[in-house]
Design a protein around this motif. Structure first.
Motif, PDB file in Angstrom:
ATOM      1  N   GLN A 178      42.850  44.925  47.928  1.00 35.40           N
ATOM      2  CA  GLN A 178      41.860  45.927  48.326  1.00 35.40           C
ATOM      3  C   GLN A 178      42.318  47.330  47.925  1.00 35.40           C
ATOM      4  OE1 GLN A 178      38.682  45.236  50.131  1.00 35.40           O
ATOM      5  NE2 GLN A 178      38.527  47.134  48.973  1.00 35.40           N
ATOM      6  N   ARG A 179      43.609  47.609  48.054  1.00 34.43           N
ATOM      7  CA  ARG A 179      44.137  48.913  47.645  1.00 34.43           C
ATOM      8  C   ARG A 179      43.966  49.117  46.139  1.00 34.43           C
ATOM      9  NH1 ARG A 179      49.760  48.732  51.166  1.00 34.43           N
ATOM     10  NH2 ARG A 179      48.859  49.386  53.179  1.00 34.43           N
ATOM     11  N   ARG A 180      44.205  48.070  45.370  1.00 33.72           N
ATOM     12  CA  ARG A 180      44.034  48.167  43.913  1.00 33.72           C
ATOM     13  C   ARG A 180      42.587  48.490  43.560  1.00 33.72           C
ATOM     14  NH1 ARG A 180      47.276  43.634  40.395  1.00 33.72           N
ATOM     15  NH2 ARG A 180      49.394  44.421  40.747  1.00 33.72           N
ATOM     16  N   LEU A 181      41.664  47.794  44.205  1.00 34.18           N
ATOM     17  CA  LEU A 181      40.244  48.025  43.933  1.00 34.18           C
ATOM     18  C   LEU A 181      39.844  49.456  44.312  1.00 34.18           C
ATOM     19  CD1 LEU A 181      38.849  44.613  45.240  1.00 34.18           C
ATOM     20  CD2 LEU A 181      38.989  45.344  42.855  1.00 34.18           C
ATOM     21  N   ASN A 182      40.311  49.916  45.453  1.00 35.35           N
ATOM     22  CA  ASN A 182      39.988  51.277  45.881  1.00 35.35           C
ATOM     23  C   ASN A 182      40.598  52.305  44.932  1.00 35.35           C
ATOM     24  OD1 ASN A 182      38.590  50.298  48.086  1.00 35.35           O
ATOM     25  ND2 ASN A 182      40.333  50.456  49.486  1.00 35.35           N
ATOM     26  N   SER A 183      41.842  52.055  44.494  1.00 32.73           N
ATOM     27  CA  SER A 183      42.493  52.964  43.557  1.00 32.73           C
ATOM     28  C   SER A 183      41.732  53.043  42.250  1.00 32.73           C
ATOM     29  CB  SER A 183      43.936  52.509  43.313  1.00 32.73           C
ATOM     30  OG  SER A 183      44.546  53.282  42.296  1.00 32.73           O
ATOM     31  N   SER A 184      41.291  51.907  41.767  1.00 32.90           N
ATOM     32  CA  SER A 184      40.544  51.865  40.514  1.00 32.90           C
ATOM     33  C   SER A 184      39.237  52.645  40.631  1.00 32.90           C
ATOM     34  CB  SER A 184      40.264  50.407  40.136  1.00 32.90           C
ATOM     35  OG  SER A 184      39.609  50.327  38.893  1.00 32.90           O
ATOM     36  N   GLY A 188      37.694  56.606  38.943  1.00 33.27           N
ATOM     37  CA  GLY A 188      36.478  56.719  38.135  1.00 33.27           C
ATOM     38  C   GLY A 188      36.086  55.472  37.377  1.00 33.27           C
ATOM     39  N   VAL A 189      36.712  54.342  37.683  1.00 35.11           N
ATOM     40  CA  VAL A 189      36.352  53.092  37.014  1.00 35.11           C
ATOM     41  C   VAL A 189      35.103  52.516  37.673  1.00 35.11           C
ATOM     42  CG1 VAL A 189      37.111  50.762  36.432  1.00 35.11           C
ATOM     43  CG2 VAL A 189      38.748  52.645  36.438  1.00 35.11           C
ATOM     44  N   SER A 190      34.154  52.075  36.866  1.00 35.38           N
ATOM     45  CA  SER A 190      32.921  51.497  37.388  1.00 35.38           C
ATOM     46  C   SER A 190      32.562  50.250  36.594  1.00 35.38           C
ATOM     47  CB  SER A 190      31.771  52.507  37.321  1.00 35.38           C
ATOM     48  OG  SER A 190      31.500  52.851  35.972  1.00 35.38           O
ATOM     49  N   CYS A 191      31.905  49.320  37.243  1.00 39.16           N
ATOM     50  CA  CYS A 191      31.452  48.090  36.592  1.00 39.16           C
ATOM     51  C   CYS A 191      29.962  47.948  36.839  1.00 39.16           C
ATOM     52  CB  CYS A 191      32.203  46.878  37.144  1.00 39.16           C
ATOM     53  SG  CYS A 191      31.762  45.313  36.354  1.00 39.16           S
ATOM     54  N   GLU A 192      29.224  47.694  35.778  1.00 37.22           N
ATOM     55  CA  GLU A 192      27.771  47.565  35.885  1.00 37.22           C
ATOM     56  C   GLU A 192      27.277  46.560  34.863  1.00 37.22           C
ATOM     57  OE1 GLU A 192      26.852  51.452  33.067  1.00 37.22           O
ATOM     58  OE2 GLU A 192      26.681  51.606  35.240  1.00 37.22           O
ATOM     59  N   SER A 193      26.015  46.180  34.988  1.00 40.66           N
ATOM     60  CA  SER A 193      25.438  45.215  34.062  1.00 40.66           C
ATOM     61  C   SER A 193      25.080  45.897  32.747  1.00 40.66           C
ATOM     62  CB  SER A 193      24.185  44.586  34.670  1.00 40.66           C
ATOM     63  OG  SER A 193      23.208  45.577  34.942  1.00 40.66           O
ATOM     64  N   VAL A 194      25.084  45.114  31.682  1.00 35.77           N
ATOM     65  CA  VAL A 194      24.680  45.609  30.355  1.00 35.77           C
ATOM     66  C   VAL A 194      23.183  45.861  30.386  1.00 35.77           C
ATOM     67  CG1 VAL A 194      24.437  44.977  27.921  1.00 35.77           C
ATOM     68  CG2 VAL A 194      26.546  44.421  29.167  1.00 35.77           C
ATOM     69  N   LYS A 195      22.779  47.096  30.007  1.00 34.31           N
ATOM     70  CA  LYS A 195      21.375  47.487  30.131  1.00 34.31           C
ATOM     71  C   LYS A 195      20.695  47.796  28.798  1.00 34.31           C
ATOM     72  CE  LYS A 195      21.787  49.465  34.784  1.00 34.31           C
ATOM     73  NZ  LYS A 195      23.204  49.190  35.008  1.00 34.31           N
ATOM     74  N   ASN A 196      21.454  48.078  27.742  1.00 37.22           N
ATOM     75  CA  ASN A 196      20.833  48.463  26.480  1.00 37.22           C
ATOM     76  C   ASN A 196      21.674  47.970  25.306  1.00 37.22           C
ATOM     77  OD1 ASN A 196      22.995  50.466  26.137  1.00 37.22           O
ATOM     78  ND2 ASN A 196      21.878  51.686  27.671  1.00 37.22           N
ATOM     79  N   PRO A 275      41.677  46.888  35.203  1.00 36.93           N
ATOM     80  CA  PRO A 275      40.334  46.531  34.692  1.00 36.93           C
ATOM     81  C   PRO A 275      39.922  45.102  35.022  1.00 36.93           C
ATOM     82  CG  PRO A 275      41.931  46.641  32.900  1.00 36.93           C
ATOM     83  CD  PRO A 275      42.618  47.205  34.108  1.00 36.93           C
ATOM     84  N   ALA A 276      40.888  44.153  35.005  1.00 35.57           N
ATOM     85  CA  ALA A 276      40.542  42.770  35.326  1.00 35.57           C
ATOM     86  C   ALA A 276      40.120  42.645  36.781  1.00 35.57           C
ATOM     87  CB  ALA A 276      41.723  41.847  35.022  1.00 35.57           C
ATOM     88  N   ASP A 277      40.834  43.326  37.671  1.00 39.99           N
ATOM     89  CA  ASP A 277      40.530  43.246  39.098  1.00 39.99           C
ATOM     90  C   ASP A 277      39.115  43.739  39.387  1.00 39.99           C
ATOM     91  OD1 ASP A 277      43.508  43.068  40.734  1.00 39.99           O
ATOM     92  OD2 ASP A 277      43.527  43.712  38.651  1.00 39.99           O
ATOM     93  N   ILE A 278      38.782  44.895  38.850  1.00 39.94           N
ATOM     94  CA  ILE A 278      37.477  45.486  39.165  1.00 39.94           C
ATOM     95  C   ILE A 278      36.343  44.692  38.539  1.00 39.94           C
ATOM     96  CG2 ILE A 278      37.307  47.119  37.232  1.00 39.94           C
ATOM     97  CD1 ILE A 278      36.641  48.020  40.898  1.00 39.94           C
ATOM     98  N   THR A 279      36.581  44.094  37.351  1.00 38.29           N
ATOM     99  CA  THR A 279      35.534  43.308  36.686  1.00 38.29           C
ATOM    100  C   THR A 279      35.264  42.018  37.454  1.00 38.29           C
ATOM    101  OG1 THR A 279      36.225  44.180  34.534  1.00 38.29           O
ATOM    102  CG2 THR A 279      34.826  42.230  34.525  1.00 38.29           C
TER     103      THR A 279
END
Length: 343
Positions: A178-184, A188-196, A275-279
């Motif tokens: 959970q700390r890793r995810l919060n740190s990420s 400013g790291v964000s994960c979202e769906s491909v839109k374009n 990056p792997a954790d947040i994805t």
């Protein structure tokens, strides 16, 4: 019930009416998507009554594989799961996460139907493919005797899935995770769906770069992922940091379950951003919100004592399950040798 006859279809125009629709990996949708993908050729095997009613179906995908480094060219046939089956009341069996467990007699009936379809695709493939691979079975021992009698040999494999219906994902991860995810997220790291189209090009660039030196990790043509992007049963994710894509994943949704099919991360270049954790976390949360009962990680790998990727996936609170992948090589002496090795 009238006698069941196997049929094999290779064209969209000839597919029968009344195909089962619940299992994406054996569906008309994946058949048509594969038909449009270069170096793919789908074969839909069905068991039909004399009246044309589809009782069972199985999709086999032949993939043409070639590379200059290392140099090789061959064709392989892959079957993901045991197929789709119709109950006696006309409904479709849900093979994952269902409450109603099939009886021993029903399991034997499905295994018998599976063997007929497996023999049909074996005869169709002949020596045109190097090997046939059957993976991601819902039950480890499903059709064990049928596989053995038809010359297949089992390779022990590891499967992991996360339950999403009994406890929330946040309750399954450790404080460190959970700390890793919060740190990420705070960096400013964000994960979202491909839109374009721009997102899609970045997704494909990372996926191919991550896997280009891994011959076992076959990445289909862009047409395939474009089809997943446009499908209600698929979703592509990208993870960004300051407009740089550092992670991506492709997920399929079928039978109230989510299946993480492909993924790639820049774990070494951006290790401090996880990056792997947040994805992976965002694919789990997306599956929970749909809602799905479980998320399955399709290619965790061989059950070696030390497996970094397996341990990483397990850190999200998943359950490891021992399974088999079944193979049959068209080169007789090689198949006999492998059968002896994996006896």
């Amino acid at each position: 019930m009238s006698e069941l006859q196997p049929h094999i279809y290779t064209s969209n125009d000839n597919l029968p009416e009344g195909l089962l629709t619940g299992n994406f990996f054996h569906s008309r949708e994946l058949f048509e998507l594969s038909r449009q993908t270069p170096r793919h050729r789908p074969y839909m095997v069905t068991l039909e009554t004399n009246e044309g009613i589809v009782i069972a179906q199985m999709l086999a995908l032949v993939r043409y594989r070639a590379s200059l480094l290392p140099p090789y060219f061959y064709m392989q046939c892959r079957i993901m799961g045991e197929g789709a089956y119709r109950k006696s009341n006309g409904e479709e069996w849900l093979l994952y996460g269902h409450d109603e467990k099939p009886s021993e007699q029903e399991n034997e009936e499905r295994a018998a139907h599976f063997e007929i379809m497996l023999k049909a695709i074996q005869e169709k493939m002949g020596r045109h493919v190097l090997f046939i691979e059957v993976s991601n079975l819902s039950q480890k021992m499903f059709a064990y005797r049928s596989f053995r009698q038809n010359g297949f040999f089992p390779v022990k494999w590891m499967s992991i899935h996360n339950s999403l219906h009994s406890r929330r994902p946040e309750e399954r991860i450790s404080i460190k995770k959970q700390r890793r995810l919060n740190s990420s997220k705070n960096k400013g790291v964000s994960c979202e769906s491909v839109k374009n189209d721009d997102d899609f090009l970045l997704f494909m660039k990372l996926l191919r770069h991550h896997n280009w030196l891994k011959p076992r990790h076959y990445i289909p043509d862009d047409h395939f992922f474009k089809g997943l992007l446009n499908s209600p049963n698929g979703k592509l994710f990208i993870t960004r940091y300051q407009n740089i894509v550092i992670g991506c994943a492709a997920v399929v949704y079928s039978q109230k379950q989510a299946f993480l099919w492909y993924s790639a991360f820049r774990r070494k270049s951006f290790a401090y951003l996880y990056p792997a954790d947040i994805t992976i976390w965002n694919t789990i949360k997306d599956a929970e919100e749909r809602p799905c009962e479980h998320i399955y990680f399709m290619d965790v790998g061989l059950p070696f004592r030390k497996n970094r990727y397996r341990d990483f996936i397990l850190s999200f609170g998943g359950k490891p399950v021992s399974s088999f992948r079944w193979f049959r090589c068209s080169i007789d002496w090689l198949n006999r040798f492998c059968s002896w090795i994996y006896a």
